[in-house]
Design an enzyme around this catalytic site. Structure first.
Site, PDB file in Angstrom:
ATOM      1  N   ASP A 149      -1.922   5.793  -5.224  1.00 44.07           N
ATOM      2  CA  ASP A 149      -2.252   4.941  -4.082  1.00 44.07           C
ATOM      3  C   ASP A 149      -2.596   3.530  -4.548  1.00 44.07           C
ATOM      4  O   ASP A 149      -3.693   3.277  -5.042  1.00 44.07           O
ATOM      5  CB  ASP A 149      -3.436   5.554  -3.323  1.00 44.07           C
ATOM      6  CG  ASP A 149      -3.794   4.789  -2.054  1.00 44.07           C
ATOM      7  OD1 ASP A 149      -3.179   3.733  -1.801  1.00 44.07           O
ATOM      8  OD2 ASP A 149      -4.678   5.253  -1.312  1.00 44.07           O
ATOM      9  N   THR A 169      -5.873   1.605  -3.235  1.00 42.89           N
ATOM     10  CA  THR A 169      -7.184   2.140  -3.588  1.00 42.89           C
ATOM     11  C   THR A 169      -7.557   1.698  -4.983  1.00 42.89           C
ATOM     12  O   THR A 169      -6.713   1.666  -5.875  1.00 42.89           O
ATOM     13  CB  THR A 169      -7.181   3.680  -3.500  1.00 42.89           C
ATOM     14  OG1 THR A 169      -6.876   4.076  -2.171  1.00 42.89           O
ATOM     15  CG2 THR A 169      -8.503   4.275  -3.919  1.00 42.89           C
ATOM     16  N   SER A 222       0.011   4.229   2.714  1.00 37.30           N
ATOM     17  CA  SER A 222       0.331   4.166   4.140  1.00 37.30           C
ATOM     18  C   SER A 222       1.798   3.768   4.279  1.00 37.30           C
ATOM     19  O   SER A 222       2.460   3.478   3.280  1.00 37.30           O
ATOM     20  CB  SER A 222      -0.583   3.167   4.867  1.00 37.30           C
ATOM     21  OG  SER A 222      -0.346   1.842   4.427  1.00 37.30           O
ATOM     22  N   TYR A 257     -10.295   1.164  11.628  1.00 38.50           N
ATOM     23  CA  TYR A 257     -10.751   1.136  10.243  1.00 38.50           C
ATOM     24  C   TYR A 257     -12.270   1.040  10.230  1.00 38.50           C
ATOM     25  O   TYR A 257     -12.908   0.798  11.265  1.00 38.50           O
ATOM     26  CB  TYR A 257     -10.121  -0.036   9.484  1.00 38.50           C
ATOM     27  CG  TYR A 257     -10.378  -1.378  10.097  1.00 38.50           C
ATOM     28  CD1 TYR A 257     -11.426  -2.174   9.667  1.00 38.50           C
ATOM     29  CD2 TYR A 257      -9.565  -1.867  11.113  1.00 38.50           C
ATOM     30  CE1 TYR A 257     -11.663  -3.418  10.235  1.00 38.50           C
ATOM     31  CE2 TYR A 257      -9.792  -3.100  11.687  1.00 38.50           C
ATOM     32  CZ  TYR A 257     -10.847  -3.874  11.237  1.00 38.50           C
ATOM     33  OH  TYR A 257     -11.082  -5.096  11.800  1.00 38.50           O
ATOM     34  N   ASP A 314       0.825  -1.200   0.000  1.00 42.63           N
ATOM     35  CA  ASP A 314       0.000   0.000   0.000  1.00 42.63           C
ATOM     36  C   ASP A 314       0.864   1.256   0.000  1.00 42.63           C
ATOM     37  O   ASP A 314       1.483   1.589   1.014  1.00 42.63           O
ATOM     38  CB  ASP A 314      -0.914  -0.028   1.235  1.00 42.63           C
ATOM     39  CG  ASP A 314      -1.821   1.179   1.329  1.00 42.63           C
ATOM     40  OD1 ASP A 314      -2.021   1.866   0.318  1.00 42.63           O
ATOM     41  OD2 ASP A 314      -2.336   1.433   2.440  1.00 42.63           O
ATOM     42  N   ASN A 355       3.142   1.818   7.351  1.00 42.40           N
ATOM     43  CA  ASN A 355       3.444   0.835   8.398  1.00 42.40           C
ATOM     44  C   ASN A 355       3.260  -0.596   7.920  1.00 42.40           C
ATOM     45  O   ASN A 355       2.424  -0.873   7.065  1.00 42.40           O
ATOM     46  CB  ASN A 355       2.536   1.048   9.616  1.00 42.40           C
ATOM     47  CG  ASN A 355       2.918   2.268  10.414  1.00 42.40           C
ATOM     48  OD1 ASN A 355       2.521   3.381  10.083  1.00 42.40           O
ATOM     49  ND2 ASN A 355       3.709   2.072  11.463  1.00 42.40           N
ATOM     50  N   TRP A 372       2.207  -4.350   9.386  1.00 44.23           N
ATOM     51  CA  TRP A 372       1.663  -5.108  10.505  1.00 44.23           C
ATOM     52  C   TRP A 372       1.121  -6.442  10.014  1.00 44.23           C
ATOM     53  O   TRP A 372       0.664  -6.568   8.891  1.00 44.23           O
ATOM     54  CB  TRP A 372       0.604  -4.321  11.273  1.00 44.23           C
ATOM     55  CG  TRP A 372      -0.689  -4.049  10.547  1.00 44.23           C
ATOM     56  CD1 TRP A 372      -1.037  -2.905   9.902  1.00 44.23           C
ATOM     57  CD2 TRP A 372      -1.803  -4.934  10.403  1.00 44.23           C
ATOM     58  NE1 TRP A 372      -2.299  -3.023   9.352  1.00 44.23           N
ATOM     59  CE2 TRP A 372      -2.791  -4.264   9.652  1.00 44.23           C
ATOM     60  CE3 TRP A 372      -2.060  -6.237  10.846  1.00 44.23           C
ATOM     61  CZ2 TRP A 372      -4.015  -4.843   9.326  1.00 44.23           C
ATOM     62  CZ3 TRP A 372      -3.285  -6.821  10.512  1.00 44.23           C
ATOM     63  CH2 TRP A 372      -4.240  -6.112   9.761  1.00 44.23           C
TER      64      TRP A 372
END
Length: 410
Positions: free
Chosen positions: A280, A283, A99, A139, A96, A101, A103
């Site tokens: 992005d 998206t 963003s 979210y 992505d 991060n 995880w």
């Protein structure tokens, strides 16, 4: 197919890709898959519009943690295989650029969404380093919470040592229960990262394991190879995947991958001049500022949700996005979704946003280079045909599955 089985198959695809590309030392590739059940529809467009509204409206929880919105699994997402730990533990993640991060679910997660996904066991990794800093990500219909850890993270044949990432211990909501991926790997700039964590690719650059501070995406949303979504390439670009040269444009805000357009038109109708836009990969849609979207909707006689009566898409004009003097054309069949005699715009709007968001409707048409070192983006039309190398890879992958190689992991 269970998430763990998909993860194993993705790992096999990654091994095959490495074998096919042994002759190339500069570029490091990872095959990117797409959700096999996706079918773009008006319902999905509306759902993703609402998700994007949350994603780009950064909020904070009562505990002061930043809120980063995450998408529903039905959205048009691209994901691939990574490893964490020593020996490696494998995960499917969504790559992505919206963003920053990384995880994945923790082995201590007891939520329903963690049960059918790969989970990380820090105790089984010799390179695991405890951190323990709490984090919380909210979210659409729920949230994920957990803590930070550190370990080796690998993908596309490269290893980022001592990478800080989130271990999710609780997932509230239904978004990830049936997701085809286990977690998220953000590829935005460091200033966008929650808790000030250094993004994975930036760590690779800092540690000198990638030849050039550049990555690129070749995304596909159709074709003859089932679930083949394209490639994420680390270390540069592959000219065989696009036509002509790359058109470069500077990043104007090193958080998101934000750049400035010259003009945006529908056919000959001018919609915007010198608007900012974001590339992005997390998206699906193109999202416009409210005023520009209102003008587009009026051109088509669309209602508040972007729907209108239609018979054929052949009569509708191209969407033309001019970047650094070059026109990038998107045919109507890509930005309009037809369901019988009802059409829906895959261009939407969200409140409080003064820039465009260029998701798969744009990125699926144009190869995109993300140049971290020079803080710029490069765009070029994708090749319409799958190359012989790619086709060979997926033929081998399909043959391996037919022969039951995956049973080796049972």
């Amino acid at each position: 197919m269970a998430g763990s089985q998909i993860q194993k198959l993705a790992f096999l695809a990654g091994i095959l890709l490495i074998l096919v590309n042994l002759g190339s030392s500069a570029l490091h590739r990872i095959p990117v898959q797409r959700s096999p059940s996706f079918k773009r529809s008006h319902k999905m467009i509306v759902a993703e519009r609402d998700f994007i509204q949350q994603k780009y409206t950064r909020q904070y929880t009562a505990n002061g943690y930043p809120v980063e919105q995450l998408s529903n699994f039905d959205n048009f997402q691209y994901y691939g295989n990574i490893s964490i730990g020593t020996p490696p533990q494998y995960f499917l993640v969504q790559f992505d650029t919206g963003s920053s991060n990384l995880w994945v679910p923790s082995s201590s997660c007891l939520s329903e969404a963690c049960q059918d996904h790969q989970t990380y066991y820090g105790s089984e990794s010799s390179t695991h380093v405890a951190n323990g800093t709490a984090f919380s990500i909210t979210y659409g219909t729920g949230s994920v919470t957990g803590y930070l850890s550190m370990d080796y993270v690998g993908f596309a044949g490269l290893i980022a040592k001592n990478q800080t990432f989130g271990e999710v211990t609780t997932e509230v909501g239904t978004n990830f229960v049936d997701a085809y991926f286990d977690g998220i790997l953000g590829m935005g700039f460091p200033s966008l990262a929650v808790d000030g964590v250094t993004p994975t690719f930036q760590n690779m650059v800092n540690q000198g394991v990638v030849q050039s501070p550049v990555f690129s995406f070749f995304l596909r949303d159709n074709g003859s190879v089932v679930n083949y979504g394209g490639e994420l390439i680390l270390g540069g670009s592959d000219p065989s995947l696009y036509r002509g040269g790359l058109t470069y444009v500077d990043v104007i805000q090193a958080a998101y991958w934000k750049f400035q357009t010259d003009f945006i038109k529908i056919g000959s109708t001018l919609i915007s001049t010198f608007d900012a836009a974001i590339a992005d990969t997390g998206t699906s849609l193109i999202v416009a500022p409210v005023a520009e979207y209102t003008q587009i909707a009026q051109l088509f006689g669309a209602d508040s949700e972007g729907t209108f009566q239609c018979t054929s898409l052949d009569s509708y004009p191209d969407l033309v996005i001019t970047i650094n003097g070059v026109d990038f054309r998107i045919q109507a069949k890509y930005y309009i979704i037809q369901e019988n005699y009802l059409c829906s715009l895959a261009i939407q709007s969200i409140s409080g946003q003064d820039f465009w968001i260029m998701g798969d409707v744009f990125l699926g048409r144009f190869y995109t280079e993300f140049d971290v070192g020079n803080q710029r983006l490069g765009f070029a039309p994708v090749n319409s045909a799958i190359s012989a190398r790619q086709l060979a890879l997926w033929q081998i992958f399909t043959l391996a599955l037919a022969c039951g190689v995956w049973k080796l992991w049972y």
